[in-house]
Scaffold this motif. Structure first.
Motif, PDB file in Angstrom:
ATOM      1  N   ALA A 164       6.247   4.300  17.361  1.00 29.92           N
ATOM      2  CA  ALA A 164       7.533   3.626  17.186  1.00 29.92           C
ATOM      3  C   ALA A 164       8.089   3.995  15.826  1.00 29.92           C
ATOM      4  O   ALA A 164       7.471   3.708  14.796  1.00 29.92           O
ATOM      5  CB  ALA A 164       7.360   2.117  17.301  1.00 29.92           C
ATOM      6  N   ILE A 165       9.261   4.635  15.821  1.00 24.09           N
ATOM      7  CA  ILE A 165       9.826   5.196  14.588  1.00 24.09           C
ATOM      8  C   ILE A 165      11.095   4.432  14.196  1.00 24.09           C
ATOM      9  O   ILE A 165      12.044   4.388  14.974  1.00 24.09           O
ATOM     10  CB  ILE A 165      10.161   6.677  14.770  1.00 24.09           C
ATOM     11  N   THR A 216      13.254   3.017  17.078  1.00 23.12           N
ATOM     12  CA  THR A 216      13.582   1.596  17.109  1.00 23.12           C
ATOM     13  C   THR A 216      14.594   1.282  16.017  1.00 23.12           C
ATOM     14  O   THR A 216      14.527   1.838  14.916  1.00 23.12           O
ATOM     15  CB  THR A 216      12.316   0.728  16.936  1.00 23.12           C
ATOM     16  N   HIS A 217      15.539   0.423  16.357  1.00 21.16           N
ATOM     17  CA  HIS A 217      16.606   0.071  15.428  1.00 21.16           C
ATOM     18  C   HIS A 217      16.487  -1.405  15.048  1.00 21.16           C
ATOM     19  O   HIS A 217      16.103  -2.242  15.876  1.00 21.16           O
ATOM     20  CB  HIS A 217      17.970   0.314  16.066  1.00 21.16           C
ATOM     21  N   LYS A 218      16.807  -1.722  13.811  1.00 24.43           N
ATOM     22  CA  LYS A 218      16.779  -3.117  13.382  1.00 24.43           C
ATOM     23  C   LYS A 218      17.848  -3.901  14.139  1.00 24.43           C
ATOM     24  O   LYS A 218      18.955  -3.429  14.341  1.00 24.43           O
ATOM     25  CB  LYS A 218      17.013  -3.229  11.875  1.00 24.43           C
ATOM     26  N   THR A 221       0.811  -1.224   0.000  1.00 22.25           N
ATOM     27  CA  THR A 221       0.000   0.000   0.000  1.00 22.25           C
ATOM     28  C   THR A 221       0.840   1.267   0.000  1.00 22.25           C
ATOM     29  O   THR A 221       0.321   2.358  -0.208  1.00 22.25           O
ATOM     30  CB  THR A 221      -0.924   0.033   1.233  1.00 22.25           C
ATOM     31  N   LYS A 222       2.149   1.112   0.289  1.00 24.35           N
ATOM     32  CA  LYS A 222       3.041   2.282   0.407  1.00 24.35           C
ATOM     33  C   LYS A 222       2.487   3.278   1.427  1.00 24.35           C
ATOM     34  O   LYS A 222       2.481   4.505   1.202  1.00 24.35           O
ATOM     35  CB  LYS A 222       3.254   2.942  -0.954  1.00 24.35           C
ATOM     36  N   ALA A 223       2.039   2.745   2.543  1.00 22.30           N
ATOM     37  CA  ALA A 223       1.468   3.575   3.610  1.00 22.30           C
ATOM     38  C   ALA A 223       2.556   4.413   4.274  1.00 22.30           C
ATOM     39  O   ALA A 223       3.739   4.055   4.270  1.00 22.30           O
ATOM     40  CB  ALA A 223       0.781   2.686   4.641  1.00 22.30           C
ATOM     41  N   ASP A 224       2.144   5.522   4.849  1.00 22.47           N
ATOM     42  CA  ASP A 224       3.061   6.413   5.567  1.00 22.47           C
ATOM     43  C   ASP A 224       3.026   6.182   7.074  1.00 22.47           C
ATOM     44  O   ASP A 224       3.965   6.546   7.774  1.00 22.47           O
ATOM     45  CB  ASP A 224       2.696   7.871   5.282  1.00 22.47           C
ATOM     46  N   PRO A 249       6.591   4.502  10.487  1.00 21.16           N
ATOM     47  CA  PRO A 249       6.206   4.604  11.901  1.00 21.16           C
ATOM     48  C   PRO A 249       4.965   3.768  12.213  1.00 21.16           C
ATOM     49  O   PRO A 249       4.080   3.601  11.369  1.00 21.16           O
ATOM     50  CB  PRO A 249       5.908   6.096  12.086  1.00 21.16           C
ATOM     51  N   LEU A 250       4.933   3.242  13.428  1.00 24.13           N
ATOM     52  CA  LEU A 250       3.782   2.469  13.906  1.00 24.13           C
ATOM     53  C   LEU A 250       3.229   3.164  15.145  1.00 24.13           C
ATOM     54  O   LEU A 250       3.950   3.373  16.120  1.00 24.13           O
ATOM     55  CB  LEU A 250       4.198   1.034  14.248  1.00 24.13           C
TER      56      LEU A 250
END
Length: 280
Positions: free
Chosen positions: A277-278, A249-251, A102-105, A136-137
């Motif tokens: 959460a970014i 948040t980091h991978k 969806t290419k959501a933001d 972001p979530l």
């Protein structure tokens, strides 16, 4: 912010996340994207039987009808554009795929907040998605009530990396004319004097750079000290009437996932307010 993705299983918890998604989409004049991962029979080692195919078709049709009804209700009552998608497969991988498709933001999901019961499916799903997507979530606790955010608390852990990564915080703040409270935490059990001096200088410089880049937003800086990050943040939220907590948040690689649990994921289980959460 053009597209906001909200996964739904039509539960009360998903409904709470949808409420927040609608409010943000309306203010941003964004499209709201609803998705569901329906419970289909899947076989990896053999062909599906006729009965299994009929079951899957019935599940998908029933889900399509529920989403269509929800879409119609939102479009009529809130005057925003809505699109819907149905996936068949594991929920977490379906959500991650939907983010890409969806290419959501922004992704908005429900969580259980301070119940502390990690076995609950909805909280586990939201937590599992954190760190696995590149947008972001916004995790919305079931007990939270929508209010236009007046204050957003942004917890910083890297003065160098997070200037550009902070953009979603300031996009959200811009929509609602929110104040951003930039904070850095130091543990009282370590060298407080050294941390205080380093944090004071680092936070002051960081805040100046934020103000230069995001000049349309009121930004305040605050150092947090305590024996536990979670308690220090929760106390600050309570004492200052914070409406949204933003964390980076980091991978992580496989070893880090096992031995160093994500602080952001932990907070998603316990926060009483929505948490953004970014990914960095």
């Amino acid at each position: 912010m053009k597209k906001i993705l909200v996964p739904t299983d039509f539960s009360a918890n998903a409904g709470k996340a949808l409420e927040f998604g609608i409010k943000i989409a309306k203010r941003a004049s964004a499209e709201l994207v609803l998705m569901n991962s329906c419970n289909m029979v899947d076989t990896l080692v053999r062909e599906k039987t006729v009965l299994e195919k009929k079951y899957n078709t019935a599940q998908e049709e029933a889900t399509d009808l529920e989403l269509a009804a929800l879409k119609e209700d939102i479009e009529i009552n809130h005057r925003i554009k809505v699109s819907t998608f149905v996936y068949g497969g594991p929920v977490i991988s379906s959500i991650i795929q939907a983010v890409e498709d969806t290419k959501a933001d922004l992704l908005v999901m429900g969580t259980l907040g301070n119940s502390g019961i990690k076995e609950k499916v909805v909280g586990s799903i939201t937590s599992a998605v954190i760190g696995k997507i590149n947008i972001p979530l916004l995790a919305v606790p079931l007990m939270s009530e929508w209010t236009e955010p007046d204050k957003i608390l942004m917890a910083i852990n890297d003065f160098e990396q997070e200037i550009d990564a902070a953009r979603p915080v300031f996009e959200l703040a811009g929509l609602f004319n929110s104040k951003v409270l930039a904070t850095v935490y130091a543990n009282e059990n370590v060298d407080v004097v050294k941390d205080y001096v380093e944090n004071e200088w680092g936070l002051s410089d960081y805040t100046d750079r934020l103000k230069a880049k995001y000049s349309y937003t009121i930004i305040e800086a605050q150092e947090l000290y305590g024996k536990k990050f979670k308690k220090a943040v929760e106390s600050y939220i309570h004492e200052n009437g914070v409406d949204i907590l933003a964390m980076f948040t980091h991978k992580r690689n496989f070893v880090e996932e096992i031995f160093r649990k994500s602080v952001t994921r932990k907070m998603s289980y316990s926060t009483n307010i929505p948490m953004l959460a970014i990914p960095v």
